[in-house]
Motif scaffolding. Structure first.
Motif, PDB file in Angstrom:
ATOM      1  N   LYS A  10      34.381  11.867  29.749  1.00 57.55           N
ATOM      2  CA  LYS A  10      35.558  11.721  30.583  1.00 57.55           C
ATOM      3  C   LYS A  10      35.548  10.534  31.249  1.00 57.55           C
ATOM      4  N   MET A  11      34.446  10.084  31.964  1.00 53.06           N
ATOM      5  CA  MET A  11      34.563   8.590  32.604  1.00 53.06           C
ATOM      6  C   MET A  11      34.512   7.509  31.636  1.00 53.06           C
ATOM      7  N   LEU A  12      34.176   7.704  30.559  1.00 53.86           N
ATOM      8  CA  LEU A  12      34.454   6.464  29.554  1.00 53.86           C
ATOM      9  C   LEU A  12      35.771   6.263  29.080  1.00 53.86           C
ATOM     10  N   LYS A  13      36.438   7.476  28.901  1.00 59.17           N
ATOM     11  CA  LYS A  13      37.838   7.632  28.299  1.00 59.17           C
ATOM     12  C   LYS A  13      38.701   7.044  29.514  1.00 59.17           C
ATOM     13  N   ARG A  14      38.332   7.677  30.720  1.00 55.09           N
ATOM     14  CA  ARG A  14      39.139   7.151  31.880  1.00 55.09           C
ATOM     15  C   ARG A  14      39.239   5.629  31.936  1.00 55.09           C
ATOM     16  N   MET A  15      37.973   4.928  31.668  1.00 54.72           N
ATOM     17  CA  MET A  15      37.762   3.830  31.953  1.00 54.72           C
ATOM     18  C   MET A  15      38.695   2.725  30.827  1.00 54.72           C
ATOM     19  N   ILE A  16      38.431   3.105  29.622  1.00 54.97           N
ATOM     20  CA  ILE A  16      39.288   2.335  28.558  1.00 54.97           C
ATOM     21  C   ILE A  16      40.671   2.621  28.498  1.00 54.97           C
ATOM     22  N   GLU A  17      40.983   3.718  29.108  1.00 53.96           N
ATOM     23  CA  GLU A  17      42.482   3.951  29.321  1.00 53.96           C
ATOM     24  C   GLU A  17      43.168   3.319  30.417  1.00 53.96           C
ATOM     25  N   ARG A  18      42.408   2.957  31.400  1.00 52.69           N
ATOM     26  CA  ARG A  18      42.924   2.524  32.757  1.00 52.69           C
ATOM     27  C   ARG A  18      43.764   0.872  32.190  1.00 52.69           C
ATOM     28  N   ARG A  19      44.893   0.671  32.979  1.00 50.39           N
ATOM     29  CA  ARG A  19      45.458  -0.501  32.948  1.00 50.39           C
ATOM     30  C   ARG A  19      45.551  -1.139  34.418  1.00 50.39           C
ATOM     31  N   HIS A  20      45.675  -2.588  34.278  1.00 52.76           N
ATOM     32  CA  HIS A  20      45.903  -3.228  35.460  1.00 52.76           C
ATOM     33  C   HIS A  20      47.444  -2.966  36.122  1.00 52.76           C
ATOM     34  N   TYR A 174      38.784  -8.393  40.828  1.00 53.47           N
ATOM     35  CA  TYR A 174      38.662  -9.711  41.607  1.00 53.47           C
ATOM     36  C   TYR A 174      37.735  -9.323  42.754  1.00 53.47           C
ATOM     37  N   ASP A 175      36.996 -10.403  43.282  1.00 56.72           N
ATOM     38  CA  ASP A 175      36.161 -10.133  44.545  1.00 56.72           C
ATOM     39  C   ASP A 175      37.175 -10.700  45.566  1.00 56.72           C
ATOM     40  N   ASP A 176      36.289 -10.409  46.923  1.00 60.25           N
ATOM     41  CA  ASP A 176      37.341 -10.800  48.284  1.00 60.25           C
ATOM     42  C   ASP A 176      37.775 -12.374  48.135  1.00 60.25           C
ATOM     43  N   GLU A 177      37.072 -13.217  47.217  1.00 56.69           N
ATOM     44  CA  GLU A 177      37.695 -14.615  47.083  1.00 56.69           C
ATOM     45  C   GLU A 177      38.296 -15.047  45.863  1.00 56.69           C
ATOM     46  N   ASP A 178      38.957 -13.697  45.515  1.00 51.81           N
ATOM     47  CA  ASP A 178      39.882 -13.798  44.420  1.00 51.81           C
ATOM     48  C   ASP A 178      39.125 -14.603  43.155  1.00 51.81           C
ATOM     49  N   LYS A 179      37.755 -14.499  42.849  1.00 51.53           N
ATOM     50  CA  LYS A 179      37.243 -14.784  41.867  1.00 51.53           C
ATOM     51  C   LYS A 179      37.007 -13.514  40.770  1.00 51.53           C
ATOM     52  N   LEU A 180      36.849 -13.741  39.496  1.00 49.22           N
ATOM     53  CA  LEU A 180      36.889 -12.655  38.649  1.00 49.22           C
ATOM     54  C   LEU A 180      35.588 -12.016  38.658  1.00 49.22           C
ATOM     55  N   ASN A 181      35.581 -10.755  38.881  1.00 44.56           N
ATOM     56  CA  ASN A 181      34.387 -10.007  38.628  1.00 44.56           C
ATOM     57  C   ASN A 181      34.070  -9.162  37.683  1.00 44.56           C
ATOM     58  N   TRP A 182      34.918  -8.702  36.781  1.00 44.42           N
ATOM     59  CA  TRP A 182      34.794  -8.031  35.608  1.00 44.42           C
ATOM     60  C   TRP A 182      36.188  -8.102  35.113  1.00 44.42           C
ATOM     61  N   ILE A 183      36.131  -7.931  33.510  1.00 46.38           N
ATOM     62  CA  ILE A 183      37.389  -7.805  32.985  1.00 46.38           C
ATOM     63  C   ILE A 183      37.210  -7.168  31.460  1.00 46.38           C
ATOM     64  N   MET A 184      37.966  -6.147  31.193  1.00 52.60           N
ATOM     65  CA  MET A 184      37.971  -5.316  29.887  1.00 52.60           C
ATOM     66  C   MET A 184      38.971  -5.865  28.971  1.00 52.60           C
ATOM     67  N   PHE A 206      36.453  -2.171  22.616  1.00 55.84           N
ATOM     68  CA  PHE A 206      36.509  -2.459  24.150  1.00 55.84           C
ATOM     69  C   PHE A 206      35.460  -3.025  24.514  1.00 55.84           C
ATOM     70  N   ARG A 207      35.487  -4.281  25.074  1.00 62.22           N
ATOM     71  CA  ARG A 207      34.771  -5.313  25.593  1.00 62.22           C
ATOM     72  C   ARG A 207      34.867  -5.410  27.024  1.00 62.22           C
ATOM     73  N   LEU A 208      33.703  -5.210  27.793  1.00 61.82           N
ATOM     74  CA  LEU A 208      33.676  -5.297  29.065  1.00 61.82           C
ATOM     75  C   LEU A 208      32.594  -6.354  29.600  1.00 61.82           C
ATOM     76  N   TRP A 209      33.122  -7.460  30.260  1.00 61.07           N
ATOM     77  CA  TRP A 209      32.347  -8.434  30.655  1.00 61.07           C
ATOM     78  C   TRP A 209      32.318  -8.522  32.346  1.00 61.07           C
ATOM     79  N   THR A 210      30.875  -8.574  32.464  1.00 58.84           N
ATOM     80  CA  THR A 210      30.919  -8.515  33.914  1.00 58.84           C
ATOM     81  C   THR A 210      29.933  -9.977  34.146  1.00 58.84           C
ATOM     82  N   ARG A 211      29.480 -10.184  35.438  1.00 53.59           N
ATOM     83  CA  ARG A 211      29.035 -11.292  35.916  1.00 53.59           C
ATOM     84  C   ARG A 211      27.544 -11.670  35.397  1.00 53.59           C
TER      85      ARG A 211
END
Length: 538
Positions: A10-20, A174-184, A206-211
């Protein structure tokens, strides 16, 4: 980071179906812009509209006959041509070896950096914003880098880059300084490893990039057509930041979107295509006029009935012919075609004037010519185009230097905040060449322009003479300009001469020259002076 291995479905499907937040609103717009640039016959089926009182048969035939000149592609390609026609300076003297190798093979398909940036520029003009990712297949050794260059060649390890368009950037944070925190990111893959046993099916990843890490998820169909999200791969992100660069057509602070070059042009282009299709229908009806005849002459079952139906376009208007009217052919008013042509020409002119490209169109294009434009109007067109190109070049400049910075991090180079940029795109796109600069320098000297003006002009000459010089040599030439231009000797003399007898400059004495005889003096007077000089000498 959460533990994805133990996360429920349920959590994984919600993650890949979420959009900005802006994704659902902008997705149809992005798809339309891409379709307008690519063109093709399928475009007409989706973008040619049915007009009032048009039947299915007529509409289908009109779509099959539809045609267009792709103004959307023309504008994008012209901007790209101008951007990369100018010299792009890549400082190979100061660049590390890893960056040089990346410039030679910037993608997995071995495109050079120049070819790759052309694609980046084109796609940013289409979508407004794209993402340039930098990745590597270098194995971690010791400090996280390949030990030697020989090992790198042996293992086939390299740093490469690729483009991700907005429809494939599903969500980001984005974080508080408007720097990219993660991207799907959405990726498409195909089961084609085995030419015999593979299914050839295309599936989503679906590839998730974090720092610090990256994760690859795959949507698979299990028993009873039940879809499951599975973690198929993951790895360490050694950079400590998300390895992608945001590339805008023109700089924007919007975290999710930027305005595209063809954001309005594509819709104008679609209108032109529809008006051309309507014009084609008018020409068809004008060429193949419709038959109008008395209804009394069309009697089913008679031999002439079938022959009548074969006339013209097989469409016949009937009317009551009780008063003896004869059959005739009718056609639409030809003035309608003139109205449509005027509208088409105005829209096409507006497309190119929007970006200052009116000069690119010929008399055959707009049927009215461009020679009647005033010099002031052409100058404003050039300034509009120059401003557009300079702004886009500045965006590409920042993007490529950011890509180079990520390459340095991957190859183990130290990156400092005050590092000199290795890439420089042009600041202006004027049409002056090197010889024009020399002519300008000569004219500035003749009018005795201020030294600061001449120094600035000489900097442009240096840039055009040696666009790829090393930073150390450029600094030396910049320093030499402080004593340029040299002072003329008559100015030095005027500043130093004092009194009638002159002043000494070191061991050199500057004396006033004796007065020469004036023009118009008598021959006797001149002869007397010569005789006097002769006596003195004697």
């Amino acid at each position: 980071m959460p533990d994805f291995a133990t996360a429920d479905q349920k959590m994984l499907k919600r993650m890949i179906e979420r959009r900005h937040p802006a994704y659902d609103d902008l997705l149809p717009h992005w798809q339309f812009l891409e379709a307008c640039y690519e063109g093709g016959r399928r475009w007409f089926a989706d973008n040619v509209f049915r007009y009032m009182k048009e039947g299915d048969t007529e509409f289908g035939d009109r779509v099959k006959r539809a045609y267009r000149f792709n103004h959307t592609r023309e504008v994008v390609d012209l901007v790209n041509k101008y951007i990369f026609k100018a010299d792009i300076i890549r400082n190979t003297d100061d660049a590390p070896e890893g960056v040089k190798r990346f410039w030679q093979r910037a993608t997995r398909s071995n495109l050079t950096i120049d070819q790759f940036m052309k694609e980046v520029s084109k796609k940013s003009s289409i979508y407004g914003r794209v993402w340039a990712f930098v990745d590597t297949n270098m194995p971690a050794v010791g400090d996280g880098r390949v030990a030697t260059l020989a090992d790198e060649k042996k293992l086939g390890a390299r740093v490469y880059s690729y483009i991700v368009t907005p429809p494939h950037v599903l969500d980001l944070g984005y974080d508080d300084e408007d720097k990219l925190n993660w991207i799907m990111v959405h990726e498409s893959a195909r089961d084609d490893a085995d030419p015999l046993g593979s299914t050839g099916a295309v599936f989503s990843r679906f590839r998730l990039w974090t720092r610090t890490e990256w994760f690859l998820f795959e949507l698979r169909v299990r028993e009873r057509n039940k879809k499951m999200v599975e973690l198929v791969d993951q790895g360490e992100n050694r950079l400590g930041e998300v390895p992608c660069v945001r590339v805008d057509h023109i700089h924007s602070d919007d975290p999710y979107n930027a305005s595209a070059l063809i954001a309005d042009i594509a819709y104008l282009d679609r209108a032109v295509a529809n008006y051309l299709s309507n014009l084609d229908a008018i020409i068809q009806d004008q060429t193949f006029s419709q038959l109008a005849m008395p209804a009394q002459g069309m009697l089913p079952g008679e031999e002439g009935y079938e022959k009548i139906l074969e006339l013209g376009t097989k469409r016949i208007f009937t009317y009551d012919g009780e008063h003896g009217s004869k059959p005739e052919f009718i056609a639409p008013d030809p003035k309608q075609a003139g109205v449509v042509l005027d509208v088409i020409n105005k829209i096409i002119n507006e497309i190119y004037h929007t970006v200052g490209m009116a000069g690119e169109r010929t008399k055959q294009d707009n049927a009215v010519g461009i020679d009647n434009s005033s010099g002031v109007a052409k100058a404003y067109d050039f300034e509009r185009m120059n401003a557009l190109l300079a702004s886009k070049a500045d965006s590409l400049d920042n993007a490529e230097n950011a890509i180079v910075r990520l390459v340095k991090l991957y190859t183990g180079e130290k990156v400092k905040e005050d590092d000199v940029d290795l890439v420089k795109y042009p600041d202006s796109f004027d049409v002056r060449g090197l010889y024009d600069e020399f002519e300008v320098a000569e004219r500035l000297s003749l009018i005795e322009a201020p030294d600061e003006v001449r120094r600035e002009q000489m900097r442009q000459v240096i840039d055009k003479l040696w666009p790829r010089m090393a930073a150390s040599l450029r600094a030396k030439l910049e320093a030499s300009l402080k004593d340029w231009p040299p002072q003329p000797m008559d100015q030095i003399g005027a500043a130093l001469v004092k009194g009638e007898g002159g002043a000494a400059i070191g061991s050199l004495s500057i004396k006033r020259q004796p007065q020469q005889p004036t023009v118009g003096a008598s021959k006797d007077s001149t002869q007397g002076q010569n005789n006097k000089g002769a006596k003195t000498a004697a």
